[in-house]
Structures are given as C-alpha cells and as structure tokens.
Design an enzyme around this catalytic site. Structure first.
Site, PDB file in Angstrom:
ATOM      1  N   ASN C  67      34.558  45.555 -11.140  1.00 19.03           N
ATOM      2  CA  ASN C  67      34.354  45.066  -9.783  1.00 19.03           C
ATOM      3  C   ASN C  67      33.420  43.876  -9.789  1.00 19.03           C
ATOM      4  O   ASN C  67      32.527  43.757 -10.628  1.00 19.03           O
ATOM      5  CB  ASN C  67      33.821  46.173  -8.866  1.00 19.03           C
ATOM      6  CG  ASN C  67      32.302  46.275  -8.875  1.00 19.03           C
ATOM      7  OD1 ASN C  67      31.615  45.472  -8.228  1.00 19.03           O
ATOM      8  ND2 ASN C  67      31.770  47.222  -9.626  1.00 19.03           N
ATOM      9  N   GLY C  70      30.014  41.743  -5.499  1.00 25.07           N
ATOM     10  CA  GLY C  70      28.843  40.982  -5.093  1.00 25.07           C
ATOM     11  C   GLY C  70      28.053  41.919  -4.197  1.00 25.07           C
ATOM     12  O   GLY C  70      28.304  43.127  -4.180  1.00 25.07           O
ATOM     13  N   CYS C 127      20.066  43.047 -10.830  1.00 20.79           N
ATOM     14  CA  CYS C 127      20.636  41.832 -10.235  1.00 20.79           C
ATOM     15  C   CYS C 127      19.877  40.614 -10.764  1.00 20.79           C
ATOM     16  O   CYS C 127      18.731  40.722 -11.191  1.00 20.79           O
ATOM     17  CB  CYS C 127      20.527  41.921  -8.733  1.00 20.79           C
ATOM     18  SG  CYS C 127      18.834  42.144  -8.210  1.00 20.79           S
ATOM     19  N   GLY C 214      33.296  53.602 -14.496  1.00 17.88           N
ATOM     20  CA  GLY C 214      34.301  54.635 -14.731  1.00 17.88           C
ATOM     21  C   GLY C 214      34.162  55.210 -16.132  1.00 17.88           C
ATOM     22  O   GLY C 214      33.212  54.902 -16.853  1.00 17.88           O
ATOM     23  N   THR C 263      32.547  55.555  -9.338  1.00 18.38           N
ATOM     24  CA  THR C 263      33.975  55.247  -9.289  1.00 18.38           C
ATOM     25  C   THR C 263      34.860  56.473  -9.085  1.00 18.38           C
ATOM     26  O   THR C 263      35.909  56.373  -8.433  1.00 18.38           O
ATOM     27  CB  THR C 263      34.366  54.521 -10.598  1.00 18.38           C
ATOM     28  OG1 THR C 263      33.438  53.450 -10.795  1.00 18.38           O
ATOM     29  CG2 THR C 263      35.753  53.951 -10.518  1.00 18.38           C
TER      30      THR C 263
HETATM   31  C1  LIG Z   1      32.794  48.884  -6.193  1.00 19.25           C
HETATM   32  C2  LIG Z   1      31.431  49.102  -6.744  1.00 19.25           C
HETATM   33  C3  LIG Z   1      30.323  48.597  -6.059  1.00 19.25           C
HETATM   34  C4  LIG Z   1      29.050  48.783  -6.549  1.00 19.25           C
HETATM   35  N1  LIG Z   1      27.977  48.297  -5.870  1.00 19.25           N
HETATM   36  C5  LIG Z   1      26.722  48.552  -6.311  1.00 19.25           C
HETATM   37  C6  LIG Z   1      25.588  48.140  -5.581  1.00 19.25           C
HETATM   38  O1  LIG Z   1      25.697  47.560  -4.505  1.00 19.25           O
HETATM   39  N2  LIG Z   1      24.369  48.412  -6.087  1.00 19.25           N
HETATM   40  C7  LIG Z   1      24.189  49.080  -7.266  1.00 19.25           C
HETATM   41  O2  LIG Z   1      23.061  49.306  -7.664  1.00 19.25           O
HETATM   42  N3  LIG Z   1      25.246  49.497  -7.982  1.00 19.25           N
HETATM   43  C8  LIG Z   1      26.505  49.245  -7.527  1.00 19.25           C
HETATM   44  N4  LIG Z   1      27.580  49.689  -8.254  1.00 19.25           N
HETATM   45  C9  LIG Z   1      27.368  50.411  -9.511  1.00 19.25           C
HETATM   46  C10 LIG Z   1      27.407  51.922  -9.287  1.00 19.25           C
HETATM   47  O3  LIG Z   1      26.376  52.331  -8.441  1.00 19.25           O
HETATM   48  C11 LIG Z   1      27.271  52.655 -10.627  1.00 19.25           C
HETATM   49  O4  LIG Z   1      26.031  52.308 -11.203  1.00 19.25           O
HETATM   50  C12 LIG Z   1      28.373  52.297 -11.604  1.00 19.25           C
HETATM   51  O5  LIG Z   1      29.595  52.178 -10.917  1.00 19.25           O
HETATM   52  C13 LIG Z   1      28.506  53.306 -12.743  1.00 19.25           C
HETATM   53  O6  LIG Z   1      28.864  54.566 -12.270  1.00 19.25           O
HETATM   54  P1  LIG Z   1      30.390  55.103 -12.253  1.00 19.25           P
HETATM   55  O7  LIG Z   1      30.943  54.890 -13.621  1.00 19.25           O
HETATM   56  O8  LIG Z   1      30.279  56.542 -11.848  1.00 19.25           O
HETATM   57  O9  LIG Z   1      31.109  54.282 -11.241  1.00 19.25           O
HETATM   58  C14 LIG Z   1      28.863  49.496  -7.754  1.00 19.25           C
HETATM   59  C15 LIG Z   1      29.967  50.002  -8.440  1.00 19.25           C
HETATM   60  C16 LIG Z   1      31.246  49.817  -7.945  1.00 19.25           C
HETATM   61  C17 LIG Z   1      32.398  50.373  -8.707  1.00 19.25           C
END
Ligand SMILES: Cc1cc2nc3c(=O)[nH]c(=O)nc-3n(C[C@H](O)[C@H](O)[C@H](O)COP(=O)(O)O)c2cc1C
Ligand SMILES: Cc1cc2nc3c(=O)[nH]c(=O)nc-3n(C[C@H](O)[C@H](O)[C@H](O)COP(=O)(O)OP(=O)(O)OC[C@H]3O[C@@H](n4cnc5c(N)ncnc54)[C@H](O)[C@@H]3O)c2cc1C
Ligand SMILES: Cc1cc2nc3c(=O)[nH]c(=O)nc-3n(C[C@H](O)[C@H](O)[C@H](O)COP(=O)(O)OP(=O)(O)OC[C@H]3O[C@@H](n4cnc5c(N)ncnc54)[C@H](O)[C@@H]3O)c2cc1C
Ligand SMILES: Cc1cc2nc3c(=O)[nH]c(=O)nc-3n(C[C@H](O)[C@H](O)[C@H](O)COP(=O)(O)O)c2cc1C
Ligand code: FES
Ligand code: FES
Lengths: 283, 314, 314, 283
Positions: C67, C70, C127, C214, C263
């Site tokens: 993703n 932003g 960030c 994921g 995810t």
């Molecule tokens: C679509 C999307 C948007 C995300 N937006 C943020 C965000 O705004 N701030 C943040 O700290 N992490 C953001 N993340 C990261 C997730 O919080 C998480 O750290 C990352 O997806 C790993 O976990 P997962 O494998 O269970 O998705 C985002 C992830 C995804 C997929």
C-alpha cells in the site's frame, strides 16, 4: 570385497547425461494401508526405475490441495521400484502439511518427483545372512533392500517392530521374499531393547549374521552399534534429516558422524541417507 | 534469434540467469548441463574451516523459507584445489563468493581466490563484521566503503558487492560500495527473520534467527534493485524471490542487468533452464531483439523524484 | 474462565487483540460490536489536511499486499471534533496514532490530541523526517531518541512508539525509543517495497514505492518483536502478518504483551473477533489460566547470546 | 423531494445490529452468459436480501482454486436480489486472477461474501422517465436499478451498448421489465458518442427525461454531464476503483470529485459507488 549396487547417482560427474530426473509422474493409486500409512503407486518410465536402488529416495513436490500449501519438497524413500511393471512405490505416514497434501492425490493426477537421490544400501558379495531391523515407516526404506537381497539370493531375517500387532505392516511382503520374519510389539511387551538384544544375540549364535540394516531409531542404532562392535558385524543405517534441496547444494540436512576420531558434518541427502552404522552418532 | 547476452562490468554472460550463492553447487550437474547458465556462483567460502550452524537449519514459512545454514566452509585451500577445477570443465564464467569476519581477513581471502579460472568475485558483505558491533558490513555506508576499499586493493578481478536488505539506507550503501570500488551490486541477500513452533515453544531454527528467502521477499529486493540502479552507475544483479520469467522481467525493467535465482531451484531444480527458455520466448513474442533492451525500461518519470526522499513506507 | 487481560504500561486491556493503524475505522462498527476489541487504534493523523498519495494505492503481491495510501488526513481539528466523540460511546480504550514531518510539529500534535477520551498515543515514527535527509525517524537510534524526547515532553499519556522494519538496527532503535521516553513499542510498520506491471512497464502503485504488509512480513516483524522484547524493559505490541490465533501465540511467546491485526481484517473483517474466541479456546485447552502466562515463554536459553551479535542473516 | 432507497447501510452508526454481513453462501449456479461473462447465483438468507439495494455491491472472497491465489477480496455489483427466491445474483467478466477463480466455483460449493456495501442508486419520487445507459459489465450494476424502477412504476429507456450484437446482454431482461430498449454496437457503427447524443437528445425532445443513470465509462460520463447541464437533467453514475477493505477503512479506493468548486477525494466503497453525475470527474 566387491560392492554391488553402490552406484551413486552422482558417481560420474563429467557425464552430460543427467543422473537425476525431475518428472511429472501419473498416479496409479494412493490407498490407505492402515490407519496411519498410505501407499502411493506411480507410473514411471523404465529408464528411471532402472536407475533406482534400495535406500535411495525421491524428493516430492507435494501439491497445493485441500487447503495445504507445502513449499519445500518432501523426501520419501523408495518403497518399491518395478521396472517390469513400470511402477514406483512410496509408503508414507501422514504427519504434517506435505504428507496431508499427498493424501489428497487421486488416481489419474500427477506428482512431480525428483530422483533417484542419495547413496543406496550396499550388500557386499560375501555377506550371506542379513538382519533387517525396522519399525514404523522405516519399513518403507528397508522393503526394497529385501527385494534386492532376494534377487542376490541372500538369507534374510527381518525384525518388524510396531506399537501393536494391528500396526505391523509388510510382514507378508517380507515372508514372500523368503525372509524369516520376527515380530515384536509394544502392546505385547516384546519390543524392548533387552528383548531385541536377546533375539539378535540368538541369531548370531545360531546362524551367524553378516550385516545389520536399520533406519531412523536412536534406540536401535545404539543396540546395533553395541552388538556390531561386540561381534564384529558391519551394518548400515538410513537416517533422516529435514531437507531443502535434496541434491547436496544447501547443507541444511547435515548430521554429525564419527570419522577417524573426528566429528564431521555430512549431508544426509548426498553422503547419505545410508551411512555406516558405527560412524552414525546417537542423539 | 534473440540476443540474451549481457555485460556485467566487462564480463560477458551468454544470458542474464545465474544461481544465487548458497543455492547452487557442483551437485546440480546431476540434473542439467550447467553450461546453460549465464554464470556459476559458488556458495560463500571463508578462509578456514567452519562447521556452520546447528540444525534445524531451514524451515518453511507461508510459501517461503528461512535458513540459518551459516557458512559451513572447507576453507580456501580445499576450494582452490577441488571446486575451481570442477568448474573449469565448463565454458561458463565462475564467480566465487567469499566472506570474512574482519575487513583484513576478507581482503586476504579475496586475493587468495583471485586465480585463473575465477572470472569475478562476489563479496558477501551481508555477513557480520566482528570488529565493529557485529553488524553486517553492508548495513552502514561507512563500513561498506571501508571493506570495499580493502577488497578493491586485494584483486584485479571484477568485484560484485552483495548487499543486505537489513538496512534502512540502501541507496547510501549502494553508493558507498560503488565509491569503495565495487564493479557491480548483487541485490540482495536474505531478510533477518524468525519462526517459532508454538507446541514446543522453541525457535524453528537451531540458530534462533535466520534469513527469509523466496517469493515473500521479492517486493523488498525488487525495490532495492530499483534504488541501487538509480543511485549508482554500476550494473545491478537482481536477487530475491525469482521463480518465473515474469519476475526476471520485473527486475530487468527496474534496472537490473542480470539476476540470480536462489530458493526456487530447491522447489524446481530445472527452473533456471526454464526461465532462460521462457525469456527467449517472451522476447520473440514481444519483438525485442536483445534482452538488454529491457533493462531499466520502467516508466517512472512522474514518480522518480519522490523516491529520493523515501526510505520508509509511511 | 480464562483471563485475557493484559497491561500495557498502566493501561489495562480486556484482551490483547487490537487493530493496526490504518486498517481500522468507525466503519467497522457496521460489521461487529467494536467493544469486543482490546483497544481501538485510529489511522495516523497529521496536524493539517493531507490528500494522501495518487492511486492506485494498493496492489496484491503473492499472498500479501503493498500500500501507498500515504496519510490522508482531515487534520487534528476534525479528528477531535468527530472521531474522538465517536469512540467515546465505547468502553474500549482509544489509542490515537499521530505523525509529523518534523519533531516539533509532531510534538505539537501530540499535546493537541492529549485530551479526555484518548488513553494512549501511538507515535508513528516510521514516517519520513523531512528536516534530516528524509529518512524515517525510526531508522536510526539518534533520530528516534530525539523525536521521542520531544514527544515525551508534550504529553502525560502513555506513548507507544511504532517502529519500522526498514532498519538494520532494531535493538538499538528500540533502546533509543525507551530511553527517549516510550512507554511501549509497536513492532512494526510495513516493509518498503515495490511491484511493477510488466505489460505497462509501470509501477503498480501510483506512488512507485509502498509498504508490504500481510503474511509475507510475519517472520520479519516477529524477529523484531523478539529483539525489542530482549533489548528493552517496556511492553512490546507485536504487529505484522497476523491472521490466526497461532500467529498471536507466536508473538506472545517471543515476548509481545499484545498484538495488532492489520491486513487480515481486509480479507476477513471479523478476524479479530475470531482470534479472541480462538485464544480463549486455546488457553482453556492448554489449561493456562491467563494469557499473560504466554508472554515471553519461548525456550531459547541456548541460543539467546548468539543474537546479540546478529543483525543480518548471513 | 423525498428520496427512496437511499438507506445507506451505515446510516445509523449507533446501532449494535450490524448492517454489513460476512457470510458463506451456497452456490446455486455459475454459468457462462456469453463468451466473456458468467452469472453466479447464490442461496442467500431473506434477511440479507432485504437489506440489498440497487447500486450496492458485495466484496467477494475469491477462492484459491485452479492454481489461482487471489489475496484481496473483489468488489462485485449486485446484479439481482430476490428475497422471494432467496437468491443473490452477480454478473461478472473474467479478467484476472480473482474472477478466473470465481469461474471455477461449482454448484454446491460456497463463497464468502461481505455486504451489502456502499451507497445505492436513488430514485426521487417525482422522477418519472429514467434513462439508463450501460455498456458491458455495467449492465450488472444497472439491472437491479431497472427492477427497482419497475416496482416503483417508473418509465424507463435502457440504452445497451456493446462491441457487437452477439455481446449484447440482458436486452430481454430489460424488455420484460417494460423498458424501452435501444441497442447500439461498435460493429454496426451505432455506438459512437455523437449517435448516442442524437438518441438521447431525441428522448429528451419527445418524452422528457427526469434522470440519467450510467456506470464506469469516461466517454458516457462526459456526454451525460453535457446533456445534463444543457437540459438540467440530474443523474447518477456508479464508479469503480480498486479496493482493499471495501468498508471505508483503508482509503485506497478514492477518486476525485468536484464539490462546491473544490476537488475532494471520496471513497468509492463508502461515499459511492454511486455518485452525482455532475460531481464525478472525467479521467
Ligand atoms: C492500507 C494500510 C494503511 C496503513 N496505514 C497506516 C498508518 O496510517 N499508520 C501506521 O502507523 N501504520 C499504517 N499501516 C501499517 C499497519 O498498521 C501495520 O503496521 C502493517 O500493515 C503490518 O501489519 P499487518 O501485516 O497485520 O497488516 C497501514 C497498513 C495498511 C495495509
Ligand atoms: C531420506 C528420507 C526418507 C524418508 N522416507 C520416508 C518414507 O518412506 N515414508 C515416510 O512416511 N516418511 C519418510 N521420511 C520422512 C518424511 O520426509 C517426512 O515425514 C515428511 O517430510 C513430513 O512432511 P510433512 O509436511 O507431512 O510434515 P511437517 O512436520 O509439517 O514438515 C515440516 C518440515 O519438516 C520436514 N520433516 C518433518 N519430518 C521429517 C522427517 N522425519 N525427515 C525429514 N524431514 C522431515 C518436512 O520435510 C518439512 O520440511 C523420509 C525422510 C528422509 C529424510
Ligand atoms: C463497486 C464495484 C462493482 C463492480 N461490479 C462488477 C460487476 O458487477 N461485474 C464485473 O465483472 N466486474 C465488476 N467490478 C469490477 C471487478 O471488481 C473487477 O473486474 C475484479 O476485481 C477484477 O479482479 P481480477 O482479479 O479478476 O482482475 P485483476 O486485474 O487480476 O485484479 C487485480 C486487482 O485489481 C483490482 N481490479 C481490477 N479491475 C478492477 C476494476 N474494474 N474495479 C475495481 N478493482 C479492479 C482487483 O480487485 C484486484 O485487486 C466492479 C468493481 C467495483 C469497484
Ligand atoms: C539455503 C540458503 C543458503 C544461502 N547461502 C548463502 C551464502 O552462502 N552466501 C550468500 O551470499 N547468500 C546466501 N544465500 C542467499 C541467496 O544467495 C539469496 O540472496 C537469497 O536466498 C534470496 O534469493 P531467493 O529468494 O531467490 O532465494 C543463501 C540462501 C539460502 C536459501
Ligand atoms: S537437502 Fe540440501 S544439501 Fe541436503
Ligand atoms: S476499499 Fe478501503 S476505503 Fe474503500
């Protein structure tokens, strides 16, 4: 001493004709043998079967079916190879993702196999009475050795061990090959090391034993090492280790061996899976 | 006939497909004719004997694998006496991968393996530098530059620096390697990872931590290949998660001049041969006469600037 | 009855399962009762309005996703007036995720969102820091320490520092966050990655690069959670690739006190509820009375030492 | 003006009864409609079907079969919902991994669906003559709107566009609902914008038109925006964008819209997929 059937698939490095094949083979059948084991029969080209030897294995690309998605290949001993019938047999126990996936294979489908791989059992020309000691799926590995021994007109005693009489497999298979079969089981209390020792000491006293063959179990390895040293009987053991490549490239499948007072790490897929019983280390 | 040949810092390869270090050996000659490959890349060796890590050394993780083989090595003597001669029977160039615990040991080995029959040296600077804090040379630009300077002085052969994904500073490390004297970059090694068995509560690898390889890492190493191609003027050799010709084309388009195939060979030992065939078919079908015409053809004008300042996903 | 509650730096959660920032919003209330969760974690907000990145903002890569959303943000005012009140209807603690381009802007927002109804602040230090070279604060220990110091001064609420996997110095960064004043660590964000469409030769993401999340990243973030738990004395909240109760148990065993699910919620929006149920079942079946008894129970004595010096896979 | 059927699934945020369901539905049939399209019919609970509205969509968890392994869900418009029959219909075009996987689904199997999602079409009480303009799979989205319009006793003209006459779909479906159907095709040279403009200008001149409905195509959007402004005819368009969550959480599905002289990014899954035709931006 002349060794027969130690034609390591890799013995001739310069040959441009590959010694190991990767093939999709058609499935002829895939039936349960008893509650825990299944027998897989594949249609295989004669040319492949003629390169197979007892103790070698194939590395199977288990399919992604039934929700299973095994990634690496799975090593499986040759349970039988029949150039006359064009058949390659495996006997497997369903334990995890890969073997569960094998369990879903249906007649008419295909399975990708890589092999034959590894170093086979050796039967020296002057060995006449062979003792095979097997438990569980270890039978899969020793079965083709018995066939080989029969072709070479050797005398054989096969000791089959299992948790209970119902789980004993291949007894008839060995009998049909003219072997004397001794069965021992946990439930009857006959499978303990001390009893095995008595049985084998008896065989040595009665008949003389020229070589031991076994696989996998630590307890049996210890026993056969002692008996072997005591009576100067050589032996071979087929060992297992987790594998990635199966070909000797990755060094993930090593185990320690005692070679001339040094401990060396050898690859089960390449220097094995068959090793000298005295060099193998108990664990 | 399409032209598959590429040129890596003066070394001409008949095609851009070669094995990744540690996933290839003489043993693969049992399966196919090794002269089909663009280059031969050996398992990393060290100067002296090393046992490697405790078993289990590999495990599966959701469609990819972890390994902690370590670098079992029979030492440089054995290597020069046995391995180099084996490959001399082939026309394909031999690339030797080496590593060392300190920059000096590394450089000494580099000069020792600069022998006839070796066409390039891949320096695995993704291994820990025990003189500093145990971090791999290629984690930081400074240690990358220093080790590359010493290695550069130790050989006249082309030097390929193999980078690690375990860094937040890929473009800087790539530039440091170039400035230190690398002739090409191999991008990249495995990603530091872990898996545990919840039944036994034990790590699935004997070494506790290991490197992730296979399809899971492709998006990561592809990004690195892109960054390295942008950041430097030396050829990039893509590596990570390649198992199909499409994967290869992605790497070439982002700027890699060749690729290495690793874990996929374990799953399908003839995969490199199929990829070479498929690459020919692809080029023919697309009417492209040379594979070199794919390199760096990604259409990214609008977005390119943005990347300069982007080192971490948001 | 098994006890699922955990304590994160003084904040009691009724269970250790919460959403990951950016993969959760008020909208999920359409699917299940949000009071089932251990905590509510909002999408990262910034002080002012932000549009976010160009589309396409997501793509699939072999069983995982990239993703480059932003951080579209309606700004802090909108957030305080609309989002915080929405969550006040729930008993579950609200954790607000914030970010800033400079340490001062970040700190100002931190104090602005320290209002009633907010129980903890998750600081997304993954960030880019535009004052330095555009690298994320959490790539280096030094910049991590500095931003955490400023954030610490800006609020009395518990501060959760969200780390990035795009670094070669995880244990050092974790310690720097702790020293700078973090009360807990969220481990981790997405892995910088790329994918291209070979037909169009264009990046699959409008922003060129994006974050991998994921199943593919689980071995990486699990390793980081382990390293952070060893390196610091503050609670670790595991995050990355969780989609089953087994994944959660792995994170707890390596030392995490709670976890975030990201995810997986896109694939199965009720997955967090199922995981909570499955966790209860697992503990009951294993005869474990409290989920806290799983935390850090990995058996690793023999190997632990080795890790201190291991920052890159060989 | 009273709006009917704009009951956004999310209108009542406080309700503890969830407005969106995630369910495994049984597959009743999955048949090809013509070379490119297939119709999928699922057994669905009445309670779910009663919450469906024209223009809404479901987010489908496409299965891992036939070598396909789609990861994210795939959005698919409701093609038909029949509480009387307990059926939910989708009309889909096989384009990539996800829809190929859908193509493998067999009667008796199940499919996991999430929905109903998004904002439906609205039909104002005082709109009497509706013009629906659809091409290709856009029909899937407009079909249930026609059903709705029929139930509300509205007059309808449906303009169906396709590459060639064989690929025209659902013409009878619309006729059976009492609509006037006009077909245009590329192969007959009748589908050009200029001809569409003439046709619609004719409809407006003859009959008066109260609202336009369309989906997806940039060319049609432009045309209907111009005609709408010229004759002060309101309209709605269903738009597509790649989706991850489908629920409004991830902000990946945004598109730009013109709202009071400002360009704003709205989520197709949440603020849409149905939008005001004048606010939508051509691309
Ligand atoms: C679509 C999307 C948007 C995300 N937006 C943020 C965000 O705004 N701030 C943040 O700290 N992490 C953001 N993340 C990261 C997730 O919080 C998480 O750290 C990352 O997806 C790993 O976990 P997962 O494998 O269970 O998705 C985002 C992830 C995804 C997929
Ligand atoms: C040379 C050799 C011959 C073998 N012959 C047979 C045979 O004839 N019949 C039979 O039933 N089994 C045999 N095995 C064991 C068989 O390979 C494993 O049971 C099988 O790999 C388990 O895979 P799984 O996915 O079902 O189990 P999982 O436990 O899910 O496997 C996880 C991983 O561990 C590996 N693994 C698990 N158990 C073993 C094991 N015992 N040996 C090596 N790797 C293992 C798997 O290959 C896989 O990589 C043999 C093993 C070797 C090394
Ligand atoms: C609200 C909505 C309703 C839709 N209704 C229908 C319908 O009734 N019938 C129909 O055939 N198609 C419909 N589509 C398009 C359908 O979602 C895509 O064709 C489908 O997702 C393609 O997936 P794939 O894996 O087969 O293709 P791939 O191209 O392999 O998909 C790759 C990725 O792109 C996404 N994607 C590709 N095309 C589209 C698209 N046009 N819109 C959104 N995402 C896309 C996929 O979801 C996936 O994430 C609709 C789309 C939306 C947004
Ligand atoms: C079993 C195994 C052993 C490896 N050994 C080495 C090595 O000795 N030296 C090295 O530079 N890389 C080594 N690697 C890393 C690979 O060369 C390659 O960089 C990595 O696996 C990523 O590529 P892949 O995804 O195609 O496997 C090894 C990888 C594996 C899986
Ligand atoms: S399995 Fe690779 S060397 Fe044995
Ligand atoms: S798809 Fe996630 S917000 Fe629309």
């Amino acid at each position: 001493m002349t060794r027969v059937h130690v034609m390591h698939a890799n013995s001739n490095r310069d040959q441009k004709v590959a010694g190991v094949s990767e093939l999709d083979l058609r499935i002829k059948s895939n039936e349960p043998v008893n509650g825990e084991y299944r027998k897989l029969v594949l249609d295989a080209p004669v040319e492949l079967l003629e390169r197979c030897h007892a103790g070698q294995f194939f590395h199977l690309l288990c399919p992604h079916i039934g929700g299973e998605a095994p990634y690496l290949r799975r090593p499986m001993s040759i349970y039988g190879f029949y150039p006359e019938l064009g058949e390659l047999h495996f006997l497997y126990k369903v334990t995890g993702e890969g073997t569960r996936a094998l369990g879903f294979l249906e007649e008419g489908g295909t399975l990708n196999v890589l092999g034959p791989l590894g170093k086979p059992f050796a039967i020296e020309a002057n060995w006449n009475h062979l003792v095979l000691l097997a438990r569980g799926v270890g039978l899969a590995t020793l079965a083709p050795l018995a066939l080989e021994a029969r072709r070479l007109n050797k005398r054989m005693t096969v000791i089959c061990s299992a948790r209970s009489p119902e789980l004993l497999m291949s007894v008839d298979y060995f009998k049909d090959l003219g072997a004397r079969v001794i069965t021992v089981t946990d439930s009857e209390g006959t499978s303990a090391t001390s009893n095995l020792e008595t049985i084998i000491e008896g065989l040595i006293a009665d008949d003389g034993v020229d070589a031991f063959y076994t696989c996998g179990s630590n307890r049996m390895l210890k026993l056969l090492q002692q008996l072997g040293r005591r009576h100067d009987v050589p032996g071979q053991i087929a060992l297992e280790q987790q594998m990635a490549c199966g070909l000797g490239m990755c060094y993930c499948c090593v185990r320690p061996f005692q070679k001339n007072d040094k401990v060396v790490q050898l690859r089960v897929c390449r220097e094995g899976p068959v090793f000298d019983i005295q060099e193998a280390m108990t664990w | 006939m399409v032209d598959l040949s590429v040129n890596i810092a003066g070394l001409k390869l008949k095609n851009p497909i070669m094995p990744a270090s540690g996933t290839f050996s003489e043993d693969l000659a049992d399966v196919f004719d090794l002269d089909k490959l663009g280059a031969h890349v050996t398992k990393t060796i060290t100067k002296g004997w090393r046992d490697g890590n405790p078993t289990p050394r590999v495990c599966e993780v959701g469609g990819s694998m972890l390994n902690s083989i370590g670098i079992p090595s029979k030492g440089s003597r054995y290597f020069l006496d046995n391995v180099v001669p084996f490959y001399q029977a082939y026309k394909t160039p031999l690339v030797v991968s080496i590593s060392g615990n300190t920059a000096d040991e590394f450089a000494a080995l580099c000069s020792e393996v600069s022998v006839d029959g070796v066409e390039a040296i891949e320096v695995n600077i993704s291994c820990p530098n025990i003189e500093e804090d145990g971090k791999a040379f290629a984690i930081r630009p400074s240690s990358t530059y220093e080790v590359m300077r010493k290695l550069r002085k130790a050989t006249k052969l082309p030097l390929w620096a193999k980078l690690t994904p375990n860094t937040g500073e890929t473009p800087d490390v790539a530039r440091a390697a170039e400035e230190g004297g690398a002739d090409a970059l191999v991008v990249a090694n495995t990603v530091l990872s872990m898996a545990i068995d919840i039944r036994s509560r034990r790590p699935k690898l004997g070494n506790l931590l290991g490197g992730l390889s296979g399809p899971s890492i492709k998006p990561i190493t592809l990004r690195m290949a892109y960054q390295c191609a942008k950041a430097t003027n030396i050829p990039v050799i893509g590596c990570g998660g390649i198992s199909t010709v499409e994967d290869v084309i992605e790497y070439l388009m982002v700027g890699a001049s060749a690729v290495q195939v690793g874990t996929a060979t374990f799953i399908n030992p003839t995969v490199m041969v199929s990829i070479i065939d498929d690459l020919k078919k692809y080029l023919t079908a697309e009417g492209i006469s040379s594979v070199r015409d794919l390199i760096g053809t990604i259409i990214d004008e609008e977005q390119e600037d943005r990347v300069v300042f982007m080192e971490a996903a948001p």
